[in-house]
Design an enzyme around this catalytic site. Structure first.
Site, PDB file in Angstrom:
ATOM      1  CG  LEU A  15      -2.113  -0.958   1.119  1.00  0.00           C
ATOM      2  CD1 LEU A  15      -2.617  -1.370   2.506  1.00  0.00           C
ATOM      3  CD2 LEU A  15      -3.243  -0.287   0.330  1.00  0.00           C
ATOM      4  CG  ASP A  34       9.888  -0.429   3.393  1.00  0.00           C
ATOM      5  OD1 ASP A  34       8.694  -0.390   3.110  1.00  0.00           O
ATOM      6  OD2 ASP A  34      10.415  -1.417   3.931  1.00  0.00           O
ATOM      7  CG  ASP A  50      13.041  -0.237  13.052  1.00  0.00           C
ATOM      8  OD1 ASP A  50      11.886   0.232  13.158  1.00  0.00           O
ATOM      9  OD2 ASP A  50      13.460  -1.197  13.729  1.00  0.00           O
ATOM     10  CB  ILE A  51       9.441   4.363  11.493  1.00  0.00           C
ATOM     11  CG1 ILE A  51       8.580   3.172  11.073  1.00  0.00           C
ATOM     12  CG2 ILE A  51       9.812   5.203  10.288  1.00  0.00           C
ATOM     13  CD1 ILE A  51       7.627   2.698  12.042  1.00  0.00           C
ATOM     14  CG  ASN A  77       1.684   2.140   4.676  1.00  0.00           C
ATOM     15  OD1 ASN A  77       0.594   1.604   4.473  1.00  0.00           O
ATOM     16  ND2 ASN A  77       2.813   1.633   4.165  1.00  0.00           N
ATOM     17  CE1 TYR A 148      -1.399  -5.421  11.303  1.00  0.00           C
ATOM     18  CE2 TYR A 148      -3.651  -6.246  11.220  1.00  0.00           C
ATOM     19  CZ  TYR A 148      -2.642  -5.461  10.696  1.00  0.00           C
ATOM     20  OH  TYR A 148      -2.866  -4.727   9.562  1.00  0.00           O
ATOM     21  CE  LYS A 152      -2.196  -1.769  11.406  1.00  0.00           C
ATOM     22  NZ  LYS A 152      -1.340  -0.636  10.970  1.00  0.00           N
ATOM     23  CB  THR A 182       0.002  -6.001   0.494  1.00  0.00           C
ATOM     24  OG1 THR A 182      -0.442  -6.422   1.789  1.00  0.00           O
ATOM     25  CG2 THR A 182      -0.795  -4.781   0.053  1.00  0.00           C
TER      26      THR A 182
HETATM   27  N1  LIG Z   1      -3.113  -5.116   3.059  1.00  0.00           N
HETATM   28  C1  LIG Z   1      -4.211  -5.031   3.800  1.00  0.00           C
HETATM   29  O1  LIG Z   1      -5.295  -5.546   3.432  1.00  0.00           O
HETATM   30  C2  LIG Z   1      -4.169  -4.305   5.101  1.00  0.00           C
HETATM   31  C3  LIG Z   1      -5.303  -4.386   5.911  1.00  0.00           C
HETATM   32  C4  LIG Z   1      -5.336  -3.643   7.083  1.00  0.00           C
HETATM   33  C5  LIG Z   1      -4.238  -2.871   7.428  1.00  0.00           C
HETATM   34  N2  LIG Z   1      -3.136  -2.853   6.631  1.00  0.00           N
HETATM   35  C6  LIG Z   1      -2.025  -2.025   7.051  1.00  0.00           C
HETATM   36  O2  LIG Z   1      -1.558  -1.294   5.949  1.00  0.00           O
HETATM   37  C7  LIG Z   1      -0.170  -0.992   6.130  1.00  0.00           C
HETATM   38  C8  LIG Z   1       0.610  -1.409   4.893  1.00  0.00           C
HETATM   39  O3  LIG Z   1       0.603  -2.813   4.812  1.00  0.00           O
HETATM   40  P1  LIG Z   1       0.732  -3.630   3.430  1.00  0.00           P
HETATM   41  O4  LIG Z   1      -0.459  -4.486   3.357  1.00  0.00           O
HETATM   42  O5  LIG Z   1       1.078  -2.728   2.320  1.00  0.00           O
HETATM   43  O6  LIG Z   1       1.948  -4.602   3.803  1.00  0.00           O
HETATM   44  P2  LIG Z   1       3.418  -4.761   3.169  1.00  0.00           P
HETATM   45  O7  LIG Z   1       4.097  -5.822   3.964  1.00  0.00           O
HETATM   46  O8  LIG Z   1       3.323  -4.941   1.695  1.00  0.00           O
HETATM   47  O9  LIG Z   1       4.078  -3.339   3.450  1.00  0.00           O
HETATM   48  C9  LIG Z   1       4.442  -2.932   4.741  1.00  0.00           C
HETATM   49  C10 LIG Z   1       5.785  -2.257   4.636  1.00  0.00           C
HETATM   50  O10 LIG Z   1       6.156  -1.763   5.938  1.00  0.00           O
HETATM   51  C11 LIG Z   1       7.561  -1.941   6.047  1.00  0.00           C
HETATM   52  N3  LIG Z   1       7.964  -1.929   7.455  1.00  0.00           N
HETATM   53  C12 LIG Z   1       7.714  -2.875   8.393  1.00  0.00           C
HETATM   54  N4  LIG Z   1       8.284  -2.535   9.555  1.00  0.00           N
HETATM   55  C13 LIG Z   1       8.913  -1.335   9.365  1.00  0.00           C
HETATM   56  C14 LIG Z   1       9.676  -0.471  10.191  1.00  0.00           C
HETATM   57  N5  LIG Z   1       9.925  -0.793  11.460  1.00  0.00           N
HETATM   58  N6  LIG Z   1      10.178   0.660   9.649  1.00  0.00           N
HETATM   59  C15 LIG Z   1       9.930   0.989   8.345  1.00  0.00           C
HETATM   60  N7  LIG Z   1       9.210   0.199   7.522  1.00  0.00           N
HETATM   61  C16 LIG Z   1       8.707  -0.948   8.026  1.00  0.00           C
HETATM   62  C17 LIG Z   1       7.838  -3.271   5.364  1.00  0.00           C
HETATM   63  O11 LIG Z   1       9.215  -3.406   5.004  1.00  0.00           O
HETATM   64  C18 LIG Z   1       6.893  -3.218   4.176  1.00  0.00           C
HETATM   65  O12 LIG Z   1       7.520  -2.718   3.004  1.00  0.00           O
HETATM   66  C19 LIG Z   1       0.241  -1.726   7.411  1.00  0.00           C
HETATM   67  O13 LIG Z   1       0.188  -0.838   8.502  1.00  0.00           O
HETATM   68  C20 LIG Z   1      -0.819  -2.779   7.550  1.00  0.00           C
HETATM   69  O14 LIG Z   1      -0.950  -3.216   8.878  1.00  0.00           O
HETATM   70  C21 LIG Z   1      -3.087  -3.546   5.473  1.00  0.00           C
END
Ligand SMILES: NC(=O)c1ccc[n+]([C@@H]2O[C@H](COP(=O)([O-])OP(=O)(O)OC[C@H]3O[C@@H](n4cnc5c(N)ncnc54)[C@H](O)[C@@H]3O)[C@@H](O)[C@H]2O)c1
Length: 277
Positions: A15, A34, A50-51, A77, A148, A152, A182
């Protein structure tokens, strides 16, 4: 969005990457953070780190200010999952999940908020936006995702406080619960139609809402929660008393009070159960 400077965490894939690309296509200047995946493109600067580390969160915000001269929006995100029933969940996995979602969101928000406060106090006009990422798991619970879901849910409460405390500096704060195919959802979001425009689970469908929330049109929108993806967009209403009575100040019978309240209150939204998706 032209000229707006936006920091997006976890923007290397999924995302966050879709947000970075879309915002840049609208003319925003983006710092795409990232852990390990850099995004390139016109108007995009990659930041690796790492944030959930205090220094890294501060450096990320500084990167936007140094490279682009200001900061207009922060999209928290970044996220990870450790799945498994709660009786099998290790304390280490619990901590890792809280660390990224809660501590990470807090640290970047504090760094950005300090910058916006400094700008506001210097008399500069601030029209800034904070967008945090929650999940259906955080709003309704998700079987097999105790850590999780807790993290959240906490992100939503944190967002409400940020909206209230940062409003005086010209900052709005909202939370978005996306649904998209994703790496994070690979276990259940399996089929991937070749045409992403026709795929309701494509991350690209979430990006315009993020652009709206970080852009000039939504200045009056704050402390709200949105759920988006898989073909729908909703405003989600938070916790509120669903049925209420006066509490007698003398002895009371909990069963006599609670039962009618439970009968009057609407049923909760069912928990998300991946076995039933
Ligand atoms: N995909 C979904 O359907 C969904 C649903 C609900 C919530 N979310 C939330 O959306 C957000 C994006 O998730 P996504 O689905 O794109 O997953 P994803 O795994 O494709 O992307 C998440 C990214 O966050 C990065 N990341 C993880 N820990 C980190 C840190 N400490 N510092 C910097 N970067 C870090 C990862 O390297 C990864 O590139 C997340 O917060 C996830 O919980 C996603």
């Amino acid at each position: 969005m032209a000229g707006r400077v936006v920091v997006i965490t976890g923007a290397g894939r999924g995302l966050g990457r879709a947000y970075a690309t879309h915002l840049a296509s609208l003319g925003a200047r983006v710092v795409a953070n990232d852990l390990d995946e850099a995004v390139d493109g016109d108007g995009i600067v990659a930041h690796l780190g790492d944030i959930s580390e205090e220094d890294c969160a501060a450096e990320l915000i500084e990167t936007a200010v140094t490279r682009f001269g200001t900061l207009d929006a922060l999209v928290n995100n970044a996220g990870i999952l450790h799945s498994g029933l709660l009786l099998q969940l290790s304390a280490q996995h619990w901590d890792e999940v809280q660390r990224v979602h809660l501590r990470g969101t807090f640290l970047t928000t504090r760094a950005a908020g300090a910058y916006w406060r400094e700008q506001a106090k210097a008399g500069k006009p601030v029209q800034a936006s904070l967008v945090n990422t929650t999940s259906a798991a955080g709003l309704y619970g998700f079987v097999g995702e105790a850590a999780y879901s807790a993290a959240k849910g906490g992100v939503v409460s944190f967002t409400l406080v940020a909206a209230a405390e940062l409003a005086r500096y010209g900052v709005t704060a909202n939370a978005v619960a996306p649904v998209a195919r994703t790496r994070l959802t690979a276990a259940w979001a399996k089929e991937s139609p070749s045409d992403s425009a026709g795929d309701p689970l494509a991350p690209e469908h979430v990006a315009p809402l993020i652009a709206w929330l970080t852009g000039p049109e939504s200045r009056d929108v704050t402390a709200r929660v949105f759920e988006i993806g898989n073909g729908s967009l909703a405003v989600v209403d938070g916790w509120r008393p669903a049925a209420k009575v006066d509490l007698p100040l003398s002895d009371y019978q909990p069963d006599a009070l609670v039962r009618p309240l439970l009968a009057r209150a609407p049923q909760p939204v069912p928990i998300v159960d991946p076995e039933r998706l």
